[in-house]
Design a protein around this motif. Structure first.
Motif, PDB file in Angstrom:
ATOM      1  N   ARG A 238     -28.869  37.421  -7.330  1.00  0.00           N
ATOM      2  CA  ARG A 238     -28.623  37.090  -5.690  1.00  0.00           C
ATOM      3  C   ARG A 238     -26.879  36.170  -5.125  1.00  0.00           C
ATOM      4  NH1 ARG A 238     -34.153  35.183  -4.891  1.00  0.00           N
ATOM      5  NH2 ARG A 238     -35.407  36.590  -6.267  1.00  0.00           N
TER       6      ARG A 238
ATOM      7  N   LEU B 255     -24.112  36.245   1.817  1.00  0.00           N
ATOM      8  CA  LEU B 255     -23.596  37.360   2.508  1.00  0.00           C
ATOM      9  C   LEU B 255     -23.250  36.509   3.341  1.00  0.00           C
ATOM     10  CD1 LEU B 255     -24.980  40.392   1.999  1.00  0.00           C
ATOM     11  CD2 LEU B 255     -23.771  39.959   0.810  1.00  0.00           C
TER      12      LEU B 255
ATOM     13  N   LEU C 237     -20.030  40.223  -1.280  1.00  0.00           N
ATOM     14  CA  LEU C 237     -21.014  41.326  -1.811  1.00  0.00           C
ATOM     15  C   LEU C 237     -19.988  42.056  -3.152  1.00  0.00           C
ATOM     16  CD1 LEU C 237     -23.915  42.816  -2.186  1.00  0.00           C
ATOM     17  CD2 LEU C 237     -22.747  44.559  -1.089  1.00  0.00           C
TER      18      LEU C 237
ATOM     19  N   VAL D 208     -30.006  46.062  -1.836  1.00  0.00           N
ATOM     20  CA  VAL D 208     -29.459  45.222  -0.363  1.00  0.00           C
ATOM     21  C   VAL D 208     -30.702  46.247   0.731  1.00  0.00           C
ATOM     22  CG1 VAL D 208     -26.199  44.966   0.013  1.00  0.00           C
ATOM     23  CG2 VAL D 208     -27.524  46.989   0.873  1.00  0.00           C
TER      24      VAL D 208
ATOM     25  N   THR E 229     -29.150  41.000  -2.540  1.00  0.00           N
ATOM     26  CA  THR E 229     -28.409  39.246  -1.590  1.00  0.00           C
ATOM     27  C   THR E 229     -30.061  38.272  -1.571  1.00  0.00           C
ATOM     28  OG1 THR E 229     -29.275  40.618   0.629  1.00  0.00           O
ATOM     29  CG2 THR E 229     -27.660  41.280  -0.919  1.00  0.00           C
TER      30      THR E 229
END
Ligand SMILES: Cc1ncc(COP(=O)(O)O)c(C=O)c1O
Length: 450
Positions: free
Chosen positions: A181, A184, A200, A213, A157
């Motif tokens: 990546r 979120l 996600l 994560v 992420t």
């Protein structure tokens, strides 16, 4: 520790008597009673006589932290509470006085005790625990050891720390894999479980072998709904071969020692964490906890000093690798006095109570966020909802550089920090070494500054 606390300590620790070559853990299965414990931090027992784990002032009294400063950045690198400091000191003295003898006599039982304590704390099996020096080392071992095939990918992420991003970049370079990546959330304070889980899972493809994560973002204070992410990935995994399952790997360093969770309630495959932040464990220590089957996806990076590996090497055969935690604990002699004192850090938290610590942290963080929300010129970045936040509280200071505010706060005897990310925020960490009165002092200071 008084008699009662010491009894709790002894009955919970259940270390194994006898030497155990190179810290192998077959002995994990034996020796569960107080009588089996041959060594222990006697200093801790003597000095902490007045310790009352139900009294927050008494908990704070276990820390040598000066009371001249309000320590809202204490989570960055742990101070050692008395039982931890005493255990380190006892082991250090033993090693200094008779290095070889102390190591021979105590290494096995102390390593077993540390793994048992970590397993109890996380609701895992001792064989699922590997020891490291830091979160960063754990991330490097798991992502570096992940048997990725060329063409496979890891989904990370945009909110992860340097250590995750770099560990993945290095691993992908070596394996011919790719890393993608996902963002979120756009507005951390307004995010939701649905937004995070939805963004996600929408990023996962058939080529995804792992999702990387961070439990609590040190950039924003957002706490990810790990259990809901795990449930969503379990649905995706239902249609895949076990060897192709998407593994959920979590940098847990800002959740461990704060949240009242276990591996089962989190539902992740790997949790990598230093034990030297919110857990107030020995500096330079950390753990990786992996589900037993998930460890099959990882190859050790640094030769372990586990008995079965040494035996196999001596016999000229391949190691059987029946203990994944020991097999993935980097070998080499190291700072044993710190590694072994992880036991006392975990005991300290278990004695105070994981649920009590979570509540104490949550109450102060909520008090702080509510007070800050009323001030002019700043914006609370961290969600108000305790379901989506933990101990970290991040604040945007608008046009004013957060480093300047940290300096002004220090002038007022308040230690805060700046988030180490491109978009920098002012950051507070209420914890078991701060108090609600000190949160009020922070709010008074911020009122003066805003
Ligand atoms: C999310 C996160 N992971 C890892 C680290 C590094 O931890 P360690 O020093 O245990 O490697 C930090 C900050 O220090 C962090 O904020």
């Amino acid at each position: 520790m008084g008699d009662v606390s010491r009894r709790v300590f002894l009955s919970r620790s259940g270390a194994v008597a006898g030497s155990l070559a190179l810290g192998g853990v077959t002995a994990c299965e034996s020796g569960d009673g107080p009588a089996d414990r041959q060594t222990g931090p006697e200093g801790a027992g003597a000095k902490a006589a007045a310790f009352d784990p139900t009294d927050w002032e008494s908990v704070r009294d276990q820390f040598p932290l000066t009371r001249d400063i309000r320590h809202f950045a204490a989570f960055v690198l742990a101070a050692h509470p008395r039982p931890v400091a005493d255990a380190i000191e006892q082991h250090r003295r033993g090693l200094d006085e008779d290095t070889h003898g102390y190591l021979e006599e105590h290494q096995g039982e102390n390593e077993v005790a540390s793994r048992r304590a970590a397993a109890e704390y996380l609701g895992a099996a001792a064989q699922e625990i590997a020891f490291t020096d830091s979160t960063t080392m754990g991330l490097g071992l798991v992502y570096g050891g992940l048997r990725l095939r060329p063409g496979q990918e890891v989904v990370a992420t945009e909110h992860d720390f340097y250590s995750t991003h770099e560990a993945l970049r290095l691993a992908a370079d070596r394996r011919g894999a790719t890393v993608r990546r996902v963002r979120l959330y756009d507005r951390p304070s307004q995010t939701s479980v649905d937004e995070i889980v939805g963004r996600l899972t929408a990023t996962v493809t058939p080529a995804t072998r792992a999702v990387a994560v961070t439990w609590v973002h040190s950039s924003t204070g957002v706490k990810l709904p790990i259990a809901q992410i795990a449930a969503a990935l379990a649905e995706l995994n239902a249609g895949r071969d076990v060897a192709e399952h998407v593994l959920l790997c979590v940098d847990g360093v800002h959740g461990l020692g704060v949240e009242d969770e276990t591996m089962a309630t989190l539902g992740c495959d790997f949790l990598m964490s230093g034990t030297h932040k919110w857990l107030f464990g020995p500096r330079g220590t950390g753990i990786v906890c992996g589900r037993r089957e998930a460890w099959d996806a990882i190859g050790p990076t640094i030769p372990p000093f586990a008995a079965e590996h040494f035996g196999a090497w001596a016999g000229g055969v391949a190691p059987a690798g029946t203990d994944p935690g020991a097999s993935n604990t980097p070998g080499g002699y190291h700072s044993f006095e710190h590694r072994w004192a992880v036991t006392e850090a975990l005991r300290f938290h278990l004695d105070v109570g994981k649920a009590a610590i979570a509540q104490r942290t949550r109450e102060q963080a909520t008090q702080l966020k509510a007070g800050l929300a009323d001030l002019n010129g700043i914006e609370v970045v961290t969600p108000a909802d305790p379901g989506l936040s933990a101990g970290i509280v991040c604040v945007s200071t608008g046009e004013v550089a957060p480093a300047g505010v940290v300096g002004s706060l220090l002038h007022r005897k308040i230690a805060a920090s700046v988030t180490p990310y491109r978009e920098a925020y002012l950051r507070f960490g209420p914890s078991i070494v701060t108090s609600p009165d000190e949160v009020d002092a922070v709010l008074d200071a911020m009122r003066e500054l805003s």
